[in-house]
Design an enzyme around this catalytic site. Structure first.
Site, PDB file in Angstrom:
ATOM      1  CB  CYS A   2      -0.937   0.089   1.188  1.00  0.00           C
ATOM      2  SG  CYS A   2      -1.983  -1.346   1.401  1.00  0.00           S
ATOM      3  NE  ARG A  27       4.576   1.539  -0.357  1.00  0.00           N
ATOM      4  CZ  ARG A  27       5.660   1.134   0.278  1.00  0.00           C
ATOM      5  NH1 ARG A  27       6.845   1.325  -0.266  1.00  0.00           N
ATOM      6  NH2 ARG A  27       5.585   0.548   1.449  1.00  0.00           N
ATOM      7  CD1 TRP A  76      -1.043  -6.024  -3.846  1.00  0.00           C
ATOM      8  CD2 TRP A  76      -0.721  -6.732  -1.758  1.00  0.00           C
ATOM      9  NE1 TRP A  76      -0.730  -7.353  -3.906  1.00  0.00           N
ATOM     10  CE2 TRP A  76      -0.521  -7.812  -2.640  1.00  0.00           C
ATOM     11  CE3 TRP A  76      -0.573  -6.954  -0.395  1.00  0.00           C
ATOM     12  CZ2 TRP A  76      -0.181  -9.088  -2.204  1.00  0.00           C
ATOM     13  CZ3 TRP A  76      -0.225  -8.234   0.044  1.00  0.00           C
ATOM     14  CH2 TRP A  76      -0.039  -9.280  -0.857  1.00  0.00           C
ATOM     15  CG  ASN A 101       2.154   0.269   3.997  1.00  0.00           C
ATOM     16  OD1 ASN A 101       1.810  -0.858   3.677  1.00  0.00           O
ATOM     17  ND2 ASN A 101       3.392   0.712   3.848  1.00  0.00           N
ATOM     18  N   GLY A 102       0.161  -1.746   6.157  1.00  0.00           N
ATOM     19  CA  GLY A 102       0.610  -2.757   7.118  1.00  0.00           C
ATOM     20  C   GLY A 102      -0.541  -3.680   7.466  1.00  0.00           C
ATOM     21  CD  GLU A 484      14.473 -13.513 -12.061  1.00  0.00           C
ATOM     22  OE1 GLU A 484      14.067 -14.066 -11.036  1.00  0.00           O
ATOM     23  OE2 GLU A 484      14.122 -12.372 -12.386  1.00  0.00           O
ATOM     24  CE  LYS A 488      10.886 -11.297 -13.462  1.00  0.00           C
ATOM     25  NZ  LYS A 488      11.893 -11.157 -12.457  1.00  0.00           N
ATOM     26  CD  GLU A 491       6.979 -11.007 -11.320  1.00  0.00           C
ATOM     27  OE1 GLU A 491       8.004 -11.337 -11.953  1.00  0.00           O
ATOM     28  OE2 GLU A 491       7.031 -10.300 -10.319  1.00  0.00           O
ATOM     29  CG  HIS A 507      15.104 -38.136 -11.163  1.00  0.00           C
ATOM     30  ND1 HIS A 507      15.409 -39.454 -10.926  1.00  0.00           N
ATOM     31  CD2 HIS A 507      16.278 -37.525 -11.490  1.00  0.00           C
ATOM     32  CE1 HIS A 507      16.709 -39.639 -11.071  1.00  0.00           C
ATOM     33  NE2 HIS A 507      17.257 -38.482 -11.423  1.00  0.00           N
ATOM     34  CE  LYS A 606      10.145  -3.134  -8.508  1.00  0.00           C
ATOM     35  NZ  LYS A 606      10.641  -4.268  -9.297  1.00  0.00           N
TER      36      LYS A 606
HETATM   37  O1  M6R Z   1      12.430  -5.683  -3.164  1.00  0.00           O
HETATM   38  P1  M6R Z   1      12.861  -7.128  -3.071  1.00  0.00           P
HETATM   39  O2  M6R Z   1      13.981  -7.456  -3.965  1.00  0.00           O
HETATM   40  O3  M6R Z   1      13.119  -7.541  -1.655  1.00  0.00           O
HETATM   41  O4  M6R Z   1      11.588  -7.948  -3.561  1.00  0.00           O
HETATM   42  C1  M6R Z   1      11.570  -9.346  -3.501  1.00  0.00           C
HETATM   43  C2  M6R Z   1      10.463  -9.921  -4.350  1.00  0.00           C
HETATM   44  O5  M6R Z   1       9.209  -9.473  -3.890  1.00  0.00           O
HETATM   45  C3  M6R Z   1      10.600  -9.541  -5.826  1.00  0.00           C
HETATM   46  O6  M6R Z   1      11.841  -9.912  -6.328  1.00  0.00           O
HETATM   47  C4  M6R Z   1       9.498 -10.220  -6.659  1.00  0.00           C
HETATM   48  O7  M6R Z   1       9.681 -11.600  -6.663  1.00  0.00           O
HETATM   49  C5  M6R Z   1       9.515  -9.655  -8.078  1.00  0.00           C
HETATM   50  N1  M6R Z   1       8.187  -9.248  -8.429  1.00  0.00           N
HETATM   51  C6  M6R Z   1       9.969 -10.617  -9.108  1.00  0.00           C
HETATM   52  O8  M6R Z   1       9.963 -10.071 -10.384  1.00  0.00           O
END
Ligand code: M6R
Length: 611
Positions: A2, A27, A76, A101-102, A484, A488, A491, A507, A606
């Site tokens: 948030c 956020r 969020w 926020n929290g 990774e 991506k 996501e 396996h 984010k």
């Molecule tokens: O800000 P951070 O690097 O600590 O964030 C960690 C993850 O939330 C972040 O890398 C998330 O997995 C990304 N959306 C991946 O693209």
């Protein structure tokens, strides 16, 4: 998560708050709202909308709401659906409005008690209890807004960044921080608050970072901060405007812009840290040498993409620095019975430096017997950096796309430099260091060359658009890169993507392979290449469709069952970074084909500042 913004000024603040929210959308973007105090009777106008900030902008334009004091929020969702009622600000009656926020963990107990006391709840959120608690504390008319907030936060368990306005105290915003970031933006004859300075770079470049447990009263001309019952002074930090980072420029999406920025930001990350044929150890700060001399092993903790960077680093710390290395997912790390070996350096990795799980892991680790804590982070002013003994900053610049790209490749760059510095203590010879540094200095150029594959990858991406599942394969140090790549793709395109070490195929996962399951593999020219090729041939033999990103020097050729994209030849040590880039480009174009919201994928945010 948030995002929070607040403003008190002698001009209309609606535009400032809405612009601030747009910059904080990273956020959370489930819903947004703004509460503005205006008119002779200080009425609070509360406008809210489900969806992104643009929806709120349209709603606010219809009401033409204006005023000199206001708070705003982009959400969020954690408790309660994404409805207008659950969007912040939340009010108690018509007097008090708050944004939060929290997470308030004990909200149910507090809510039941407030209901018994006659309060009627209009939302499913944890936050609404805070508004009613403040109202209840103030209703006698004898307690100031500041003292009411000081009193009620003692009842809250959980995390909060909180902003409160009250029509009976129209000359102030009261804010409190515990577990969620908050800054005061210092203006001339006006002041602001926000969960990130980025929200306020349009109105000020001077910021006060509130510390854990701080409460502040922010007025037009001044602000005062209290901590543990005492008034305290906090330094004002001047931050250069990050406006150009917040613009997409010629790119359609922040993600694409950030992918293309990688040569520059990797160069920025190397600048001042390597010179000629060596790493400049002084660049790590004066305390670093004493710590590095004692390191016997390393513990890394991170989440998401940053976790993958840590997984790659484990290979480098073992192979270059000959140091044992453990890596844990931050959300699990502090819930197991950890055994800290003497001489262990604790490393957190985070783009934002505000990820709640990583921060909680650091706070836990700071109480253990590690020799020191070091954060690899992209935000110099973040909680993670401030609470670590040492930090190595990535110089990626503001990363706005929710899918992390340039932060990852700069994290890997920093890890390589760290591995070299630690390796000096474990027998790395100057000639070996010179070779590694020479290779490292080629990295920006190699990434520029790799970006030229974009058009080919764009064409290939069409073969993924109608698929529901995919497999990503890599061996050894390339396995985290495959992970990774899979992260991506899932996501931003919402295609299910799983990564496996290629040797694991037989396996179990091989059972999934058919012509509807694209299998993506990363194939640098390294010691494991022939093993990887053998694994891949088992996919072709079963009618699977392979997409192989292969080092151009291997001479791997496309055929009916296998499409090969040639990646520029690169030194072994740089391969994890170079091979990341085509996977980023692939997921970007698959998402474009599918028409998803690339920079704001559904259900995500984010900066994940909740546990
Ligand atoms: O800000 P951070 O690097 O600590 O964030 C960690 C993850 O939330 C972040 O890398 C998330 O997995 C990304 N959306 C991946 O693209």
């Amino acid at each position: 998560m948030c995002g929070i913004v607040g403003a008190i000024a002698e001009r209309n603040v609606t535009g400032i708050l809405l612009e601030g929210l747009k910059r904080l959308e990273y956020r959370g973007y489930d819903s947004a709202g703004v509460a503005i105090m205006s008119g002779a009777n200080n009425k609070i106008h509360n406008v809210k909308a489900v969806g992104k900030v643009n929806k709120l902008v349209a709603a606010a334009a219809k009401t033409k709401v204006k005023g000199r004091l206001g708070i705003a929020h982009t959400r969020w969702a954690t408790h309660g659906k994404t409805t207008v009622a659950n969007a912040h600000p939340h009010m108690s009656g018509t007097d008090i409005a708050i944004v939060h926020n929290g997470i308030i963990e004990n909200f149910e107990v507090l809510r039941d008690k407030l209901i018994k006391d006659g309060y009627v709840f209009k939302t499913e959120t944890d936050t609404e209890v805070i508004a009613h608690l403040i109202h209840q504390t103030r209703k006698s008319g004898k307690v100031s807004l500041l003292n009411a907030v000081k009193k009620i936060i003692k009842k809250l368990q959980g995390a909060y960044g909180l902003c409160v306005i009250d029509r009976n105290s129209p000359d102030q915003i009261v804010v409190a921080r515990s577990g969620s970031p908050l800054v005061i933006g210092v203006g001339i004859g006006e002041n602001f608050v926000a969960s990130d300075p980025l929200a306020l770079s349009q109105v000020t470049d001077r910021f006060v970072y509130l510390e854990e447990g701080d409460i502040a009263q922010v007025g037009l001309e001044s602000f005062e901060i209290w901590h543990g019952g005492k008034k305290v002074k906090r330094a004002i930090t001047t931050i250069q405007s990050t406006a150009s980072d917040a613009e997409k420029g010629k790119y359609k999406h922040f993600m694409l812009k950030e992918i293309h920025e990688q040569p520059k930001v990797i160069q920025d990350t190397l600048d001042g840290r390597i010179s000629g044929n060596k790493v400049l150890e002084e660049a790590f700060g004066i305390k670093a040498k004493g710590v590095f001399d004692k390191v016997k092993s390393v513990q890394i903790v991170a989440c998401g993409t940053s976790f993958h960077a840590g997984q790659v680093a484990k290979y480098w710390l073992e192979s270059i620095a000959k140091l044992p290395c453990q890596i844990d997912i931050a959300s699990d790390y502090r819930y197991r019975d950890i055994i800290v070996q003497p001489g262990t350096l604790f490393i957190t990795v985070s783009q934002s430096g505000e990820t709640a799980d990583t921060l909680a892991a650091l706070r836990f680790a700071n109480k253990q017997s590690y020799i020191a804590s070091l954060s690899i982070c992209n935000v110099a002013t973040s909680s993670l950096v401030r609470e670590s003994d040492l930090c190595l900053l990535t110089k990626a610049g503001q990363e706005i796309g929710v899918a992390s790209t340039k932060a990852f490749t700069t994290q890997l760059t920093v890890f390589l430099i760290l591995a070299i510095v630690l390796a000096r203590r474990t027998g790395l010879k100057p000639a070996q260091e010179a070779k590694l540094v020479k290779e490292l200095s080629k990295l920006p150029g190699l990434i520029t060359k790799t970006l030229k594959l974009s058009n080919n990858i764009k064409k290939l991406s069409q073969q993924f658009t109608d698929k529901n599942h995919s497999l990503f394969l890599g061996r050894g140090i390339q396995y985290p890169i495959a992970k990774e790549g899979a992260l991506k793709l899932k996501e931003i395109s919402y295609i299910h993507a799983e990564a496996y070490p290629a040797g694991e195929l037989k396996h179990g996962p091989l059972a999934l392979v058919d012509d509807q399951m694209p299998v993506v593999a990363v194939a640098p020219n390294n010691d494991l290449l022939s093993k990887l090729q053998a694994n891949l041939s088992t996919v072709s033999a079963r009618g699977g469709k392979l997409f192989v990103f292969a080092d151009e020097s291997i001479g791997y050729k496309s055929d009916k069952s296998c499409k090969v994209i040639h990646v520029p030849n690169c030194p072994d040590i740089l391969a994890p970074i170079v091979f990341t880039v085509p996977l980023q480009i692939l997921s970007y174009y698959v998402a474009i084909n599918k028409g998803t919201d690339v920079d704001h994928p559904r259900n995500l945010a984010k900066s994940v500042t909740v546990e």
